[in-house]
Design an enzyme around this catalytic site. Structure first.
Site, mmCIF file in Angstrom:
data_model
loop_
_atom_site.group_PDB
_atom_site.id
_atom_site.type_symbol
_atom_site.label_atom_id
_atom_site.label_comp_id
_atom_site.label_asym_id
_atom_site.label_seq_id
_atom_site.Cartn_x
_atom_site.Cartn_y
_atom_site.Cartn_z
ATOM 1 N N HIS A 143 1.034 -1.053 0.015
ATOM 2 C CA HIS A 143 -0.083 -0.090 0.167
ATOM 3 C C HIS A 143 0.933 1.325 0.138
ATOM 4 O O HIS A 143 1.382 1.501 0.807
ATOM 5 C CB HIS A 143 -0.945 0.111 1.065
ATOM 6 C CG HIS A 143 -1.983 1.085 1.365
ATOM 7 N ND1 HIS A 143 -2.403 1.846 2.395
ATOM 8 C CD2 HIS A 143 -2.598 1.509 0.090
ATOM 9 C CE1 HIS A 143 -3.151 2.744 1.839
ATOM 10 N NE2 HIS A 143 -3.349 2.724 0.668
ATOM 11 N N ASN A 193 -4.606 4.503 7.256
ATOM 12 C CA ASN A 193 -5.763 5.240 7.252
ATOM 13 C C ASN A 193 -6.695 4.814 8.533
ATOM 14 O O ASN A 193 -7.682 5.571 8.433
ATOM 15 C CB ASN A 193 -6.511 4.430 5.870
ATOM 16 C CG ASN A 193 -5.770 5.157 4.561
ATOM 17 O OD1 ASN A 193 -5.414 6.240 4.660
ATOM 18 N ND2 ASN A 193 -5.934 4.304 3.353
HETATM 19 N N1 CAA Z 1 3.713 14.360 -7.484
HETATM 20 C C1 CAA Z 1 5.018 14.193 -7.318
HETATM 21 N N2 CAA Z 1 5.617 15.119 -6.687
HETATM 22 C C2 CAA Z 1 5.110 15.995 -6.188
HETATM 23 C C3 CAA Z 1 3.578 15.940 -6.095
HETATM 24 C C4 CAA Z 1 2.974 15.291 -6.772
HETATM 25 N N3 CAA Z 1 1.603 15.079 -6.894
HETATM 26 N N4 CAA Z 1 3.220 17.143 -5.032
HETATM 27 C C5 CAA Z 1 4.383 17.710 -4.715
HETATM 28 N N5 CAA Z 1 5.350 16.979 -5.030
HETATM 29 C C6 CAA Z 1 6.675 17.433 -4.728
HETATM 30 C C7 CAA Z 1 7.054 18.683 -5.234
HETATM 31 O O1 CAA Z 1 7.724 18.639 -6.502
HETATM 32 C C8 CAA Z 1 8.090 19.053 -4.437
HETATM 33 O O2 CAA Z 1 9.488 18.332 -4.619
HETATM 34 P P1 CAA Z 1 11.107 19.059 -4.422
HETATM 35 O O3 CAA Z 1 11.021 19.031 -2.788
HETATM 36 O O4 CAA Z 1 11.769 18.086 -4.980
HETATM 37 O O5 CAA Z 1 11.000 20.577 -4.860
HETATM 38 C C9 CAA Z 1 7.870 18.364 -2.884
HETATM 39 O O6 CAA Z 1 6.801 17.107 -3.428
HETATM 40 C C10 CAA Z 1 7.095 19.336 -2.117
HETATM 41 O O7 CAA Z 1 5.946 20.033 -2.895
HETATM 42 P P2 CAA Z 1 5.470 21.305 -2.787
HETATM 43 O O8 CAA Z 1 6.714 22.426 -2.227
HETATM 44 O O9 CAA Z 1 4.930 21.822 -4.114
HETATM 45 O O10 CAA Z 1 4.487 21.349 -1.793
HETATM 46 P P3 CAA Z 1 4.274 20.929 -0.126
HETATM 47 O O11 CAA Z 1 5.883 21.084 0.527
HETATM 48 O O12 CAA Z 1 3.308 21.509 0.109
HETATM 49 O O13 CAA Z 1 4.234 19.251 -0.317
HETATM 50 C C11 CAA Z 1 2.989 17.448 -0.359
HETATM 51 C C12 CAA Z 1 3.415 18.728 -1.127
HETATM 52 C C13 CAA Z 1 4.116 16.457 -0.539
HETATM 53 C C14 CAA Z 1 1.780 16.962 -1.035
HETATM 54 C C15 CAA Z 1 2.871 17.596 1.194
HETATM 55 O O14 CAA Z 1 1.527 18.779 1.318
HETATM 56 C C16 CAA Z 1 2.336 16.202 1.790
HETATM 57 O O15 CAA Z 1 3.030 15.464 2.060
HETATM 58 N N6 CAA Z 1 0.913 16.333 2.048
HETATM 59 C C17 CAA Z 1 0.395 15.170 2.942
HETATM 60 C C18 CAA Z 1 0.123 14.114 2.030
HETATM 61 C C19 CAA Z 1 -0.385 13.123 2.469
HETATM 62 O O16 CAA Z 1 -0.502 12.820 3.991
HETATM 63 N N7 CAA Z 1 -0.716 11.751 1.956
HETATM 64 C C20 CAA Z 1 -1.010 10.579 2.223
HETATM 65 C C21 CAA Z 1 -2.740 10.623 1.839
HETATM 66 S S1 CAA Z 1 -3.628 9.137 2.299
HETATM 67 C C22 CAA Z 1 -3.230 7.943 1.200
HETATM 68 O O17 CAA Z 1 -2.480 8.205 0.180
HETATM 69 C C23 CAA Z 1 -3.566 6.525 1.586
HETATM 70 C C24 CAA Z 1 -4.904 6.139 0.886
HETATM 71 O O18 CAA Z 1 -5.111 5.161 0.677
HETATM 72 C C25 CAA Z 1 -6.096 7.198 0.832
#
Ligand code: CAA
Length: 289
Positions: A143, A193
């Site tokens: 996952h 989750n």
């Molecule tokens: N794909 C690839 N890379 C991405 C991306 C995406 N969709 N979104 C952001 N990034 C990368 C950016 O390019 C950036 O890379 P660098 O550090 O190399 O420059 C880095 O991530 C940070 O991005 P930003 O500066 O644009 O923005 P941020 O600091 O706010 O980070 C985030 C964005 C990584 C999404 C961050 O907000 C985060 O970690 N959010 C929480 C995500 C989370 O909790 N995910 C789990 C969800 S639950 C799940 O997935 C399970 C399920 O079964 C539902």
């Protein structure tokens, strides 16, 4: 099979998760075969990968040569027989048992008998999926988290029927993908989750009772709990339908009221306000897209 014998990874499903897994695997040096049922889905998945790699290139995180080599390792098709070349398969198709059962049957017809089929399911029992496969001892939950290229965790979930060697191989592969494997029993929503979704659901209740605006709840949780995203922003990111579905599933399983999605969440889902993917959730994304 040893992890070093894995040269080609098959990925089934080119949606957000599938595309992320394809990118990660290709960036980690594997050849990747990706399949989906429609050319349009493949195009969409490839455009996500192209955009992400373009961003890495423009930030000089990868060179043009790296970029071209990564893209060169990926091949996409609507024909499942290409999976005959895969040494390990990860499925990230829609969350429906019948669809996954049909996919396993296609894979079983073409893949070598020693190939492990990992499932990225977040809401179906891995044991149930093993039960609809002809090789239940080689089905493993793997996952990933969204966005896959960024998130370091992979939950590893053996089905009751899974052989230890298939689990070990999946753990070793996860490490080769630069991710941290965390083993977990096959229970609804696994670890993350099960903890994250009730927090989001609680945030919806706090919002619904008028305690603060969505933006203020998110700011408070970002700055006060050091989260990268506030819970309502995260709900929009994950998809309100997914949060609702997982909440319902946990409520059904545990009968604990804290998992029961509030009316507001149900109404938003029924209104089609699913978050970023539909342009509206707790926030409005129309102007940003
Ligand atoms: N794909 C690839 N890379 C991405 C991306 C995406 N969709 N979104 C952001 N990034 C990368 C950016 O390019 C950036 O890379 P660098 O550090 O190399 O420059 C880095 O991530 C940070 O991005 P930003 O500066 O644009 O923005 P941020 O600091 O706010 O980070 C985030 C964005 C990584 C999404 C961050 O907000 C985060 O970690 N959010 C929480 C995500 C989370 O909790 N995910 C789990 C969800 S639950 C799940 O997935 C399970 C399920 O079964 C539902």
């Amino acid at each position: 099979m040893k992890v070093d014998d894995i040269k080609t990874i098959g990925v089934c499903g080119a949606g957000t998760m599938g595309a992320g897994i394809v990118q990660l695997a290709a960036q980690s040096g594997f050849n990747v075969k990706v399949i989906d049922v429609q050319e349009a889905f493949i195009q969409r998945g490839m455009s996500i990968i192209t955009k992400n790699l373009g961003r890495l290139l423009s930030k000089e995180r990868i060179s043009q040569a790296d970029h071209d080599a990564i893209m060169g390792r990926i091949s996409a098709s609507t024909d499942a027989t290409v999976m005959a070349d895969a040494d390990f398969v990860i499925e990230a198709i829609l969350e429906e048992v019948e669809a996954k059962k049909a996919l396993f049957a296609q894979l079983e017809a073409v893949c070598r008998p020693d190939v492990v089929f990992a499932t990225n399911t977040s809401s179906i029992s891995v044991t149930q999926l093993a039960g609809v496969s002809a090789r239940p001892d080689r089905i493993v939950g793997m996952h990933f988290f969204n966005p896959v290229p960024v998130m370091k965790l992979v939950e590893i979930i053996p089905a009751l029927q899974t052989k230890a060697e298939a689990v070990d191989l999946t753990i070793e592969l996860t490490k080769k993908l630069g991710r941290t494997p965390v083993p977990c029993k096959d229970t609804p929503s696994f670890i993350v989750n099960r903890i994250l979704v009730p927090m989001i659901i609680d945030a919806v209740r706090v919002y619904d009772s008028g305690v603060a605006t969505a933006a203020d709840i998110d700011t408070a949780m970002k700055l006060g709990a050091n989260l990268p995203m506030g819970p309502l922003e995260l709900a929009d990111f994950v998809g309100l339908d997914i949060v609702y579905h997982i909440g319902n599933m946990l409520f059904e399983y545990t009968k604990e009221a804290r998992f029961n999605p509030p009316d507001l969440l149900r109404n938003m889902v029924q209104a089609g306000w699913l978050g970023r993917k539909t342009g509206k959730g707790f926030y409005d994304y129309a102007e940003r897209t």
